[in-house]
Scaffold this motif. Structure first.
Motif, PDB file in Angstrom:
ATOM      1  N   ILE A  53       0.872  -1.185   0.000  1.00  0.00           N
ATOM      2  CA  ILE A  53       0.000   0.000   0.000  1.00  0.00           C
ATOM      3  C   ILE A  53       0.903   1.227   0.000  1.00  0.00           C
ATOM      4  N   GLN A  54       0.756   2.051  -1.021  1.00  0.00           N
ATOM      5  CA  GLN A  54       1.649   3.189  -1.220  1.00  0.00           C
ATOM      6  C   GLN A  54       0.835   4.456  -1.492  1.00  0.00           C
ATOM      7  N   GLY A  55       1.526   5.568  -1.499  1.00  0.00           N
ATOM      8  CA  GLY A  55       0.878   6.834  -1.840  1.00  0.00           C
ATOM      9  C   GLY A  55       0.529   7.673  -0.627  1.00  0.00           C
ATOM     10  N   SER A  56      -0.678   8.228  -0.658  1.00  0.00           N
ATOM     11  CA  SER A  56      -1.107   9.190   0.363  1.00  0.00           C
ATOM     12  C   SER A  56      -1.644   8.474   1.603  1.00  0.00           C
ATOM     13  N   VAL A  57      -0.716   7.811   2.302  1.00  0.00           N
ATOM     14  CA  VAL A  57      -1.058   7.109   3.545  1.00  0.00           C
ATOM     15  C   VAL A  57       0.020   7.403   4.580  1.00  0.00           C
ATOM     16  N   THR A  58      -0.363   7.292   5.844  1.00  0.00           N
ATOM     17  CA  THR A  58       0.614   7.516   6.912  1.00  0.00           C
ATOM     18  C   THR A  58       1.598   6.364   6.994  1.00  0.00           C
ATOM     19  N   ASN A  59       1.086   5.142   6.853  1.00  0.00           N
ATOM     20  CA  ASN A  59       1.926   3.945   6.932  1.00  0.00           C
ATOM     21  C   ASN A  59       2.064   3.317   5.544  1.00  0.00           C
ATOM     22  N   LYS A  60       3.197   3.569   4.903  1.00  0.00           N
ATOM     23  CA  LYS A  60       3.480   2.866   3.642  1.00  0.00           C
ATOM     24  C   LYS A  60       3.960   1.474   4.032  1.00  0.00           C
ATOM     25  N   ILE A  61       3.158   0.483   3.759  1.00  0.00           N
ATOM     26  CA  ILE A  61       3.386  -0.833   4.337  1.00  0.00           C
ATOM     27  C   ILE A  61       3.150  -1.922   3.299  1.00  0.00           C
ATOM     28  N   ALA A  62       3.740  -3.098   3.545  1.00  0.00           N
ATOM     29  CA  ALA A  62       3.524  -4.279   2.705  1.00  0.00           C
ATOM     30  C   ALA A  62       3.086  -5.414   3.622  1.00  0.00           C
ATOM     31  N   PHE A  63       1.863  -5.883   3.425  1.00  0.00           N
ATOM     32  CA  PHE A  63       1.310  -6.931   4.275  1.00  0.00           C
ATOM     33  C   PHE A  63       1.598  -8.305   3.669  1.00  0.00           C
ATOM     34  N   THR A  64       2.018  -9.238   4.513  1.00  0.00           N
ATOM     35  CA  THR A  64       2.153 -10.627   4.075  1.00  0.00           C
ATOM     36  C   THR A  64       0.790 -11.307   4.187  1.00  0.00           C
ATOM     37  N   LEU A  65       0.676 -12.464   3.578  1.00  0.00           N
ATOM     38  CA  LEU A  65      -0.587 -13.200   3.626  1.00  0.00           C
ATOM     39  C   LEU A  65      -0.936 -13.594   5.058  1.00  0.00           C
ATOM     40  N   ASP A  66       0.059 -14.011   5.815  1.00  0.00           N
ATOM     41  CA  ASP A  66      -0.200 -14.402   7.207  1.00  0.00           C
ATOM     42  C   ASP A  66      -0.684 -13.216   8.032  1.00  0.00           C
ATOM     43  N   GLU A  67      -0.141 -12.043   7.755  1.00  0.00           N
ATOM     44  CA  GLU A  67      -0.576 -10.853   8.489  1.00  0.00           C
ATOM     45  C   GLU A  67      -2.030 -10.507   8.162  1.00  0.00           C
ATOM     46  N   LEU A  68      -2.405 -10.657   6.905  1.00  0.00           N
ATOM     47  CA  LEU A  68      -3.798 -10.387   6.532  1.00  0.00           C
ATOM     48  C   LEU A  68      -4.739 -11.401   7.187  1.00  0.00           C
ATOM     49  N   LYS A  69      -4.340 -12.660   7.230  1.00  0.00           N
ATOM     50  CA  LYS A  69      -5.181 -13.689   7.845  1.00  0.00           C
ATOM     51  C   LYS A  69      -5.369 -13.448   9.339  1.00  0.00           C
ATOM     52  N   ALA A  70      -4.398 -12.783   9.945  1.00  0.00           N
ATOM     53  CA  ALA A  70      -4.477 -12.528  11.388  1.00  0.00           C
ATOM     54  C   ALA A  70      -5.427 -11.381  11.738  1.00  0.00           C
ATOM     55  N   MET A  71      -5.905 -10.639  10.740  1.00  0.00           N
ATOM     56  CA  MET A  71      -6.811  -9.497  10.991  1.00  0.00           C
ATOM     57  C   MET A  71      -8.252  -9.992  11.076  1.00  0.00           C
ATOM     58  N   LYS A  72      -8.554 -10.709  12.135  1.00  0.00           N
ATOM     59  CA  LYS A  72      -9.851 -11.367  12.285  1.00  0.00           C
ATOM     60  C   LYS A  72     -11.020 -10.382  12.276  1.00  0.00           C
ATOM     61  N   ASP A  73     -10.794  -9.163  12.761  1.00  0.00           N
ATOM     62  CA  ASP A  73     -11.895  -8.204  12.895  1.00  0.00           C
ATOM     63  C   ASP A  73     -12.357  -7.615  11.567  1.00  0.00           C
ATOM     64  N   ILE A  74     -11.559  -7.767  10.487  1.00  0.00           N
ATOM     65  CA  ILE A  74     -11.974  -7.189   9.195  1.00  0.00           C
ATOM     66  C   ILE A  74     -12.104  -8.257   8.095  1.00  0.00           C
ATOM     67  N   ILE A  75     -12.101  -9.532   8.485  1.00  0.00           N
ATOM     68  CA  ILE A  75     -12.252 -10.607   7.496  1.00  0.00           C
ATOM     69  C   ILE A  75     -13.722 -10.740   7.105  1.00  0.00           C
ATOM     70  N   PHE A  76     -13.955 -10.928   5.789  1.00  0.00           N
ATOM     71  CA  PHE A  76     -15.320 -11.092   5.268  1.00  0.00           C
ATOM     72  C   PHE A  76     -15.332 -12.287   4.319  1.00  0.00           C
ATOM     73  N   GLU A  77     -16.407 -13.102   4.421  1.00  0.00           N
ATOM     74  CA  GLU A  77     -16.544 -14.280   3.564  1.00  0.00           C
ATOM     75  C   GLU A  77     -18.000 -14.438   3.149  1.00  0.00           C
ATOM     76  N   ASP A  78     -18.223 -14.594   1.824  1.00  0.00           N
ATOM     77  CA  ASP A  78     -19.586 -14.790   1.323  1.00  0.00           C
ATOM     78  C   ASP A  78     -19.524 -15.105  -0.174  1.00  0.00           C
ATOM     79  N   GLU A  79     -20.712 -15.377  -0.758  1.00  0.00           N
ATOM     80  CA  GLU A  79     -20.814 -15.635  -2.191  1.00  0.00           C
ATOM     81  C   GLU A  79     -21.165 -14.337  -2.919  1.00  0.00           C
ATOM     82  N   PHE A  80     -20.287 -13.962  -3.853  1.00  0.00           N
ATOM     83  CA  PHE A  80     -20.480 -12.742  -4.633  1.00  0.00           C
ATOM     84  C   PHE A  80     -21.102 -13.102  -5.981  1.00  0.00           C
ATOM     85  N   TYR A  81     -22.061 -12.274  -6.394  1.00  0.00           N
ATOM     86  CA  TYR A  81     -22.692 -12.440  -7.704  1.00  0.00           C
ATOM     87  C   TYR A  81     -21.875 -11.659  -8.728  1.00  0.00           C
ATOM     88  N   SER A  82     -21.700 -12.257  -9.917  1.00  0.00           N
ATOM     89  CA  SER A  82     -20.916 -11.594 -10.964  1.00  0.00           C
ATOM     90  C   SER A  82     -21.682 -11.588 -12.279  1.00  0.00           C
TER      91      SER A  82
END
Length: 268
Positions: A125-154
């Motif tokens: 994540i780059q640009g106009s942010v306070t924390n220019k950061i690179a998240f690993t997959l394990d770090e994203l999986k650890a963010m339990k409070d913002i995880i979403f799962e469902d069936e999306f229509y396309s």
């Protein structure tokens, strides 16, 4: 008188010829005898040589005769016992295996993945942010409070429709709480590893009520998914992240907005 002299001369000539004949025959015999003697000697030498050759023919006394197979008491044949030479040959054949084992033991271990290889599978994540950061997959999986799962229509531009189950993190929550957007941020660009990109306004990213025209009661956020149809993306096939967006309204063609193999997100 002349006639008498002529006769005498003729008689003398005949006498000389008569006397000379026995001498010639003896000379012939003398010349022939050495030939017969030498021929006899050659024959005898040839016979002696052949006889001697037969006597001098070497006999291979070192050849080892294979021991006969002995019958067991029940009548079955048993294999002959291996000789010492066969055992030595077997040991020689086994020696290369020992050297191969040593070679395998001496092989250096493969180098572990480098930090650069791991960085290829991070969500930057780059640009106009306070924390220019690179998240690993394990770090994203650890963010339990913002995880979403469902069936999306396309719905794509050819009219093809479908439902697909995804699991990931809410993009707005990731930007707002983890990267900390700047107050000047107004646009978000999601860029894939192959250069494909989609641009969204800040309001579109903030939206939490994207829809499914087949089930209008359901509401969907914009997410960054790492799992599709119950299976995680393979990092060997590219960055394991995918942007998934629902419909704004019924009939909205939303499938082209999905971005696979996300490399980075730029905030402007």
């Amino acid at each position: 008188m002349k006639t008498i002299k002529v006769y005498r001369i003729i008689l003398m000539i005949l006498l000389v010829i008569t006397l000379s004949l026995p001498g010639c025959s003896q000379k012939v015999k003398e010349t022939e005898e050495p030939v017969n003697i030498s021929a006899g000697q050659e024959n005898s030498e040839t016979q002696d040589a052949s006889a001697g050759g037969e006597e001098d023919t070497p006999v291979n006394t070192d050849a080892e005769a294979e021991p006969p197979k002995e019958a067991a008491p029940d009548g079955t044949k048993t294999e002959p016992v291996k000789t010492v030479k066969n055992a030595e040959l077997a040991n020689k054949v086994q020696k290369p295996e020992k050297s191969e084992n040593v070679t395998n033991q001496d092989k250096p271990e493969e180098n572990p993945p480098t930090q650069e290889a791991e960085a290829e599978n991070t969500l930057k994540i780059q640009g106009s942010v306070t924390n220019k950061i690179a998240f690993t997959l394990d770090e994203l999986k650890a963010m339990k409070d913002i995880i979403f799962e469902d069936e999306f229509y396309s719905l794509n531009s050819f009219g093809t429709t479908g439902h697909t189950r995804f699991k990931g993190v809410k993009l707005w929550s990731l930007l707002e709480h983890k990267a900390k957007l700047s107050s000047k941020a107004s646009k978000i660009t999601v860029i894939a590893a192959d250069g494909y990109k989609m641009e969204f306004t800040l309001e579109e990213v903030m939206k939490q009520d994207y829809m499914d025209e087949t089930n209008p009661a359901k509401k969907f956020p914009m997410i960054i998914a790492w799992e599709e149809k119950g299976q995680e993306y393979d990092p060997a096939e590219g960055a394991p992240y995918k942007l998934v967006v629902g419909q704004r309204e019924a009939g909205d063609v939303n499938k082209p907005q999905w971005v696979s193999n996300i490399d980075r997100i730029i905030v402007e």
